[in-house]
Design a protein around this motif. Sequence first.
Motif, PDB file in Angstrom:
ATOM      1  N   LEU A   1     -72.539  20.698 -12.184  1.00  0.00           N
ATOM      2  CA  LEU A   1     -71.281  20.700 -12.364  1.00  0.00           C
ATOM      3  C   LEU A   1     -70.635  20.610 -11.235  1.00  0.00           C
ATOM      4  O   LEU A   1     -70.944  21.340 -10.114  1.00  0.00           O
ATOM      5  CB  LEU A   1     -70.813  21.950 -13.190  1.00  0.00           C
ATOM      6  N   PRO A   2     -69.703  19.578 -10.857  1.00  0.00           N
ATOM      7  CA  PRO A   2     -68.768  19.543  -9.801  1.00  0.00           C
ATOM      8  C   PRO A   2     -67.927  20.800  -9.488  1.00  0.00           C
ATOM      9  O   PRO A   2     -67.781  21.410 -10.639  1.00  0.00           O
ATOM     10  CB  PRO A   2     -68.064  18.141  -9.939  1.00  0.00           C
ATOM     11  N   GLU A   3     -67.394  21.062  -8.255  1.00  0.00           N
ATOM     12  CA  GLU A   3     -66.662  21.932  -8.102  1.00  0.00           C
ATOM     13  C   GLU A   3     -65.367  21.461  -8.888  1.00  0.00           C
ATOM     14  O   GLU A   3     -65.048  20.478  -9.266  1.00  0.00           O
ATOM     15  CB  GLU A   3     -66.156  22.021  -6.554  1.00  0.00           C
ATOM     16  N   PRO A   4     -64.681  22.730  -9.440  1.00  0.00           N
ATOM     17  CA  PRO A   4     -63.462  22.319 -10.277  1.00  0.00           C
ATOM     18  C   PRO A   4     -62.330  21.919  -9.440  1.00  0.00           C
ATOM     19  O   PRO A   4     -62.156  22.139  -8.132  1.00  0.00           O
ATOM     20  CB  PRO A   4     -62.744  23.687 -10.794  1.00  0.00           C
ATOM     21  N   GLN A   5     -61.493  20.871  -9.950  1.00  0.00           N
ATOM     22  CA  GLN A   5     -60.496  20.200  -9.379  1.00  0.00           C
ATOM     23  C   GLN A   5     -59.047  20.802  -9.321  1.00  0.00           C
ATOM     24  O   GLN A   5     -58.146  20.829  -8.719  1.00  0.00           O
ATOM     25  CB  GLN A   5     -60.103  18.951  -9.782  1.00  0.00           C
ATOM     26  N   CYS A   6     -59.085  22.028 -10.255  1.00  0.00           N
ATOM     27  CA  CYS A   6     -57.961  22.782 -10.755  1.00  0.00           C
ATOM     28  C   CYS A   6     -58.353  24.110 -11.092  1.00  0.00           C
ATOM     29  O   CYS A   6     -59.555  24.404 -11.721  1.00  0.00           O
ATOM     30  CB  CYS A   6     -56.954  22.228 -11.631  1.00  0.00           C
ATOM     31  N   GLU A   7     -57.303  25.171 -11.082  1.00  0.00           N
ATOM     32  CA  GLU A   7     -57.678  26.506 -11.925  1.00  0.00           C
ATOM     33  C   GLU A   7     -56.896  26.422 -13.097  1.00  0.00           C
ATOM     34  O   GLU A   7     -55.948  25.501 -13.291  1.00  0.00           O
ATOM     35  CB  GLU A   7     -56.984  27.601 -11.338  1.00  0.00           C
ATOM     36  N   PRO A   8     -57.386  27.158 -14.394  1.00  0.00           N
ATOM     37  CA  PRO A   8     -56.500  26.819 -15.490  1.00  0.00           C
ATOM     38  C   PRO A   8     -55.028  27.595 -15.195  1.00  0.00           C
ATOM     39  O   PRO A   8     -54.807  28.520 -14.518  1.00  0.00           O
ATOM     40  CB  PRO A   8     -57.252  28.054 -16.454  1.00  0.00           C
ATOM     41  N   THR A   9     -54.005  26.958 -15.790  1.00  0.00           N
ATOM     42  CA  THR A   9     -52.672  27.396 -15.683  1.00  0.00           C
ATOM     43  C   THR A   9     -52.127  27.601 -17.228  1.00  0.00           C
ATOM     44  O   THR A   9     -52.433  26.706 -18.023  1.00  0.00           O
ATOM     45  CB  THR A   9     -51.849  26.535 -14.852  1.00  0.00           C
ATOM     46  N   PRO A  10     -51.069  28.220 -17.145  1.00  0.00           N
ATOM     47  CA  PRO A  10     -50.637  28.355 -18.893  1.00  0.00           C
ATOM     48  C   PRO A  10     -49.669  27.241 -18.914  1.00  0.00           C
ATOM     49  O   PRO A  10     -48.724  26.817 -18.129  1.00  0.00           O
ATOM     50  CB  PRO A  10     -49.698  29.695 -18.519  1.00  0.00           C
TER      51      PRO A  10
END
Length: 373
Positions: A279-288
């Motif tokens: 899995l690559p590093e995430p490009q974002c954090e989850p946001t509402p």
Amino acid sequence: MRQLQHPLLSPSLGTQRLVTSLHFGQATNGRKAYIQSSLHADELPGMLTAHKLRELLAAAEVAGEMPGEVVLVPVCNPIGLDQSLMHHQMGRFELLTMENFNRNYPDFFNLVKDRIAPKLTQDAETNKGIVRATMHEVLREQEVTTELESLRQVLMTLACDADVVLDLHCDFEATLHMYVEQPMLDLMAPLARLLGSQALLWARGSGPSISFDEALSGPWWRLRDHFADQAPIPLGCASTTVELRGQTDVSDALATQDALAIVGYLRHVGVMNGPAPALPEPQCEPTPLAGTEASHAPHPGVIDFVAQVGERVAAGQLLARVIDPLAPRETEIRSSIEGIVYARHNLRWATAGMEICRVAGRNPIRAGNLLSP
């Protein structure tokens, strides 16, 4: 591969539309994925990605790498695909009723909760089977009187017993982003990383006009909460809407990239065998989803976009100008929040009140119905 045809209710004499589903594997390990593209029929990146997926899934099936089943529906909306006016495709709303093709799906929670109550056991897997069987039961009982209703029934019947559901869409001009229900975030995070999603927007139910993906994931967490003191209900379906960038981002390279990412995800969740990619590093954090800001044109005019899709902006940063050459007047559109510009309109002429741009922020700023029309 098995290819099945699902006839829709004929809306007029001498016409008949079909939905074609492609079935790979036999779900011998009990795992099933359902993938469809272009429910909004003017959103074509997913259709090309599905074409690439077909090749990869067929090869995996021949290689014996398909212990689960993958159902692929490359053209899931033949109604919308046939709606063209003066060479312009109009596939978001059905022209007869003006209903959005991605709204008004069944509320399975309310349809099944009373039926399953006396049947539930203390075994979560048994209960999962009971819920799925009851979903199929209520779909069979559903009386359809229009072609659109029959389309919804066909798609729900194909998807309601899947462990994973991917609904492939796109926006006007956009970076790759995803919509997911909050209880399913952990299950969908690997897909977001593999696709390189730059926005992962979550909600815990986004509104009363139920979208396709929420019709499938929503009942599971709602049933789990409802029967928490009586019986264990697993999260039996993780579904998401994947926005494959913008309407003109249709290319062999992007479709191949996205199809490989989806296959990698199917290996991660056990629908397919074979080595799962790192899995690559995430490009974002989850946001509402409630933290997104939609900017609107205050008056008619030419749109001059300043911020680009994928750009991170600060509160107060200039997003666009709307220019009325007759007045003359020029109005600046600025973001009131910090976040990422994940989507904007592909038109450059704004009517008064038209939504032109969206920014995804970390903090909730709105409530109520979070879905666009």
